[in-house]
Write a protein that holds these residues in place. Structure first.
Motif, PDB file in Angstrom:
ATOM      1  N   ARG A  54     -10.431  -0.237  23.989  1.00 50.39           N
ATOM      2  CA  ARG A  54     -11.222  -1.219  24.721  1.00 50.39           C
ATOM      3  C   ARG A  54     -10.314  -2.102  25.565  1.00 50.39           C
ATOM      4  NH1 ARG A  54     -10.292  -6.057  22.334  1.00 50.39           N
ATOM      5  NH2 ARG A  54     -10.088  -6.252  20.068  1.00 50.39           N
ATOM      6  N   LEU A  55     -10.966  -2.975  26.350  1.00 44.84           N
ATOM      7  CA  LEU A  55     -10.233  -3.951  27.142  1.00 44.84           C
ATOM      8  C   LEU A  55      -9.640  -5.024  26.243  1.00 44.84           C
ATOM      9  CD1 LEU A  55     -12.857  -4.522  29.985  1.00 44.84           C
ATOM     10  CD2 LEU A  55     -10.754  -3.202  30.178  1.00 44.84           C
ATOM     11  N   LEU A  56      -8.595  -5.665  26.718  1.00 47.58           N
ATOM     12  CA  LEU A  56      -8.042  -6.824  26.032  1.00 47.58           C
ATOM     13  C   LEU A  56      -8.976  -8.006  26.254  1.00 47.58           C
ATOM     14  CD1 LEU A  56      -5.559  -8.188  24.583  1.00 47.58           C
ATOM     15  CD2 LEU A  56      -4.771  -8.780  26.895  1.00 47.58           C
ATOM     16  N   MET A  74      -2.585 -13.669  25.630  1.00 47.46           N
ATOM     17  CA  MET A  74      -1.780 -14.039  26.799  1.00 47.46           C
ATOM     18  C   MET A  74      -0.429 -13.350  26.770  1.00 47.46           C
ATOM     19  SD  MET A  74      -2.672 -18.095  27.229  1.00 47.46           S
ATOM     20  CE  MET A  74      -1.811 -18.139  28.803  1.00 47.46           C
ATOM     21  N   VAL A  75       0.159 -13.192  25.578  1.00 49.54           N
ATOM     22  CA  VAL A  75       1.441 -12.491  25.465  1.00 49.54           C
ATOM     23  C   VAL A  75       1.259 -11.016  25.780  1.00 49.54           C
ATOM     24  CG1 VAL A  75       3.347 -11.928  23.909  1.00 49.54           C
ATOM     25  CG2 VAL A  75       2.214 -14.154  23.744  1.00 49.54           C
ATOM     26  N   CYS A 127      -3.750  -4.456  30.388  1.00 49.75           N
ATOM     27  CA  CYS A 127      -3.396  -3.568  29.284  1.00 49.75           C
ATOM     28  C   CYS A 127      -4.620  -3.285  28.421  1.00 49.75           C
ATOM     29  CB  CYS A 127      -2.267  -4.174  28.452  1.00 49.75           C
ATOM     30  SG  CYS A 127      -2.716  -5.667  27.552  1.00 49.75           S
ATOM     31  N   LEU A 128      -4.587  -2.155  27.733  1.00 53.21           N
ATOM     32  CA  LEU A 128      -5.686  -1.735  26.881  1.00 53.21           C
ATOM     33  C   LEU A 128      -5.318  -1.967  25.419  1.00 53.21           C
ATOM     34  CD1 LEU A 128      -6.723   1.624  28.600  1.00 53.21           C
ATOM     35  CD2 LEU A 128      -7.699  -0.663  28.924  1.00 53.21           C
ATOM     36  N   VAL A 129      -6.359  -2.017  24.590  1.00 53.64           N
ATOM     37  CA  VAL A 129      -6.164  -2.257  23.156  1.00 53.64           C
ATOM     38  C   VAL A 129      -6.718  -1.073  22.376  1.00 53.64           C
ATOM     39  CG1 VAL A 129      -6.793  -3.718  21.193  1.00 53.64           C
ATOM     40  CG2 VAL A 129      -6.228  -4.759  23.396  1.00 53.64           C
ATOM     41  N   ALA A 130      -5.868  -0.525  21.501  1.00 55.95           N
ATOM     42  CA  ALA A 130      -6.323   0.481  20.549  1.00 55.95           C
ATOM     43  C   ALA A 130      -6.780  -0.271  19.300  1.00 55.95           C
ATOM     44  CB  ALA A 130      -5.207   1.454  20.217  1.00 55.95           C
ATOM     45  N   GLN A 131      -8.086  -0.282  19.078  1.00 57.32           N
ATOM     46  CA  GLN A 131      -8.640  -0.972  17.917  1.00 57.32           C
ATOM     47  C   GLN A 131      -8.616   0.005  16.747  1.00 57.32           C
ATOM     48  OE1 GLN A 131     -12.233  -3.288  18.581  1.00 57.32           O
ATOM     49  NE2 GLN A 131     -13.017  -2.663  16.568  1.00 57.32           N
ATOM     50  N   CYS A 132      -7.709  -0.249  15.801  1.00 53.87           N
ATOM     51  CA  CYS A 132      -7.481   0.662  14.683  1.00 53.87           C
ATOM     52  C   CYS A 132      -7.841  -0.027  13.371  1.00 53.87           C
ATOM     53  CB  CYS A 132      -6.019   1.110  14.647  1.00 53.87           C
ATOM     54  SG  CYS A 132      -5.410   1.785  16.218  1.00 53.87           S
ATOM     55  N   ARG A 133      -7.828   0.788  12.303  1.00 55.75           N
ATOM     56  CA  ARG A 133      -8.104   0.251  10.975  1.00 55.75           C
ATOM     57  C   ARG A 133      -7.218   0.969   9.965  1.00 55.75           C
ATOM     58  NH1 ARG A 133     -11.446  -3.207   9.024  1.00 55.75           N
ATOM     59  NH2 ARG A 133     -12.459  -3.383  11.073  1.00 55.75           N
ATOM     60  N   ASP A 134      -6.641   0.164   9.076  1.00 55.32           N
ATOM     61  CA  ASP A 134      -5.851   0.673   7.957  1.00 55.32           C
ATOM     62  C   ASP A 134      -6.527   0.187   6.679  1.00 55.32           C
ATOM     63  OD1 ASP A 134      -3.888   1.693   6.294  1.00 55.32           O
ATOM     64  OD2 ASP A 134      -2.577  -0.056   6.534  1.00 55.32           O
ATOM     65  N   GLY A 135      -7.451   0.985   6.170  1.00 55.43           N
ATOM     66  CA  GLY A 135      -8.237   0.541   5.025  1.00 55.43           C
ATOM     67  C   GLY A 135      -9.170  -0.582   5.442  1.00 55.43           C
ATOM     68  N   GLU A 136      -9.004  -1.755   4.835  1.00 58.46           N
ATOM     69  CA  GLU A 136      -9.823  -2.906   5.159  1.00 58.46           C
ATOM     70  C   GLU A 136      -9.236  -3.752   6.282  1.00 58.46           C
ATOM     71  OE1 GLU A 136     -12.811  -3.508   3.932  1.00 58.46           O
ATOM     72  OE2 GLU A 136     -12.626  -1.594   2.849  1.00 58.46           O
ATOM     73  N   GLU A 152      -7.866  -4.611  10.034  1.00 60.79           N
ATOM     74  CA  GLU A 152      -7.965  -4.240  11.450  1.00 60.79           C
ATOM     75  C   GLU A 152      -6.603  -4.400  12.090  1.00 60.79           C
ATOM     76  OE1 GLU A 152      -9.837  -6.841  14.569  1.00 60.79           O
ATOM     77  OE2 GLU A 152     -11.283  -5.172  14.638  1.00 60.79           O
ATOM     78  N   VAL A 153      -6.190  -3.408  12.840  1.00 59.83           N
ATOM     79  CA  VAL A 153      -4.902  -3.430  13.537  1.00 59.83           C
ATOM     80  C   VAL A 153      -5.171  -3.210  15.013  1.00 59.83           C
ATOM     81  CG1 VAL A 153      -2.624  -2.383  13.748  1.00 59.83           C
ATOM     82  CG2 VAL A 153      -3.718  -2.524  11.507  1.00 59.83           C
ATOM     83  N   LEU A 154      -4.741  -4.138  15.839  1.00 57.46           N
ATOM     84  CA  LEU A 154      -4.944  -4.068  17.291  1.00 57.46           C
ATOM     85  C   LEU A 154      -3.611  -3.821  17.966  1.00 57.46           C
ATOM     86  CD1 LEU A 154      -7.327  -7.148  17.708  1.00 57.46           C
ATOM     87  CD2 LEU A 154      -7.955  -4.756  17.333  1.00 57.46           C
ATOM     88  N   ILE A 155      -3.513  -2.718  18.706  1.00 59.19           N
ATOM     89  CA  ILE A 155      -2.264  -2.340  19.370  1.00 59.19           C
ATOM     90  C   ILE A 155      -2.498  -2.358  20.871  1.00 59.19           C
ATOM     91  CG2 ILE A 155      -0.453  -0.610  19.566  1.00 59.19           C
ATOM     92  CD1 ILE A 155      -1.354   0.499  16.865  1.00 59.19           C
ATOM     93  N   ALA A 156      -1.750  -3.192  21.579  1.00 60.46           N
ATOM     94  CA  ALA A 156      -1.894  -3.318  23.036  1.00 60.46           C
ATOM     95  C   ALA A 156      -0.783  -2.538  23.732  1.00 60.46           C
ATOM     96  CB  ALA A 156      -1.832  -4.784  23.444  1.00 60.46           C
TER      97      ALA A 156
END
Length: 364
Positions: free
Chosen positions: A308-310, A318-319, A327-336, A338-342
């Protein structure tokens, strides 16, 4: 080890930024309102008193219009492209320099020509020349009919600009996470519209006569700008809440800038990683731009929910913009968790190709 805490470490900074922006926006709106209630209102009262003034009776001055003869001595060079300084000799033997609001035709004020100085409350507001069909009048900078323009221009600009800042702060703090589909559009339309009106409104104030006309044309400009803003913003956000990115794998390792949003597990609360290494059998973060050393593998259970979009509400948003424009965000999940990777849009395909994917509906 990756620690994504949803941005709790950076929350005080974000809160401080929100408070500062809200203070600036509120101060701008209040300053504009103060100008409207103070200088603009006073100027309007003065203009009305001037328009209601009648010619003075014999020997009377003040709120009436007095007319006195004068003779043109000559024009002075003031270097101003709009105003003209002209020296006049009055009937009592003195001379005075009067600044005309607009540069008149030189034929109207030749030397030794007799003119009439119109004064109100001790200030010369106009200079009348000629008689009959050739008669005319030039206003001076002491004429109060345009005194509302400058404060009104500032007031409108400050009010609309401040309202734009307040809207952006309010939307970011309260509404941006409720709908990914509406987030960019919901922020952009009111903000861009208010800012463009803040630019246009001062021009309507300076180029029209009277507060009523200024407000009318400001409303017209606002309506036109709203239509344009909606059209432009909608054309930019038709991409939807989920951005489809085709996965890529080519059997080689790729190293590119990346940021885990909200992860401040590095020394002294700094960012733990700056780059991502993606390749056959490797998916790791590192601080080495070459990707050769200090690799920290991503959790084995990490799955991709959506790209998704940032959003401005994302931690460290902002960073993340420093990684690259849009930049785009990979909205991920590790169990419970949420991990967001830009990452940059051009690099997202390699990350998508390396991550197992789950249906976003399963996580909602």
């Amino acid at each position: 080890m990756i620690e994504s805490n949803g941005g709790t470490t950076g929350e005080p900074r974000r809160r401080s930024a929100f408070v500062a922006a809200a203070a600036v926006g509120l101060a701008s709106v209040l300053a504009g309102a103060g100008l409207l209630l103070g200088p603009v209102a006073n100027a309007v009262d003065t203009e009305r008193a001037f328009e209601a003034a009648t010619p003075c009776a014999q020997g009377r001055t003040g709120d009436c219009l007095s007319v006195a003869p004068a003779t043109v001595v000559g024009r002075l060079d003031n270097g101003n492209l709009r105003h003209a300084d002209i020296e006049f000799a009055t009937a009592d033997g003195t001379s005075r320099v009067i600044t005309l609001d607009y540069k008149p035709d030189e034929r109207h004020f030749p030397a030794d020509r007799t003119v009439r100085l119109v004064a109100w409350r001790g200030a010369v507001t106009a200079v009348q020349y000629g008689n009959g069909p050739t008669a005319g009048s030039s206003t001076t900078t002491e004429n109060p009919l345009d005194d509302h323009q400058a404060p009104l221009a500032w007031a409108l600009g400050l009010v609309f600009a401040g309202a734009g800042v307040l809207w952006l702060v309010t939307w970011t703090a309260a509404f941006s996470t409720r709908s990914l589909r509406n987030a960019p559009l919901g922020a952009a339309i009111p903000y861009v519209w208010l800012v463009t009106v803040a630019v246009a409104a001062p021009f309507t104030a300076m180029l029209t006569d009277g507060v009523t006309q200024s407000l009318f044309w400001t409303a017209v400009a606002a309506a036109v700008l709203l239509c344009i803003t909606v059209a432009l913003c909608r054309s930019q956000v038709d991409r939807g809440e989920v951005i489809e990115v085709a996965p890529r794998r080519d059997g080689r390792e790729h190293v590119f800038p990346a940021l885990v949003l909200g992860d401040r597990s590095g020394p002294g609360g700094t960012y733990a990683h700056s780059h991502l290494v993606v390749g056959p059998g490797v998916l790791a973060f590192t601080n080495d731009p070459t990707g050769a050393f200090r690799r920290d593998p991503l959790p084995a259970g990490l799955v991709l929910e959506r790209v998704r979009l940032l959003l401005p509400s994302d931690p460290d948003a902002m960073v993340a913009n420093d990684i690259g424009r849009a930049c785009l965000v990979a909205q991920c999940r590790d169990g419970e968790r949420e991990v967001l990777i830009a990452v940059k849009p051009k690099n997202m395909r390699w990350l998508v190709g390396a991550l197992p994917r789950t249906d976003p509906a399963d996580a909602d």
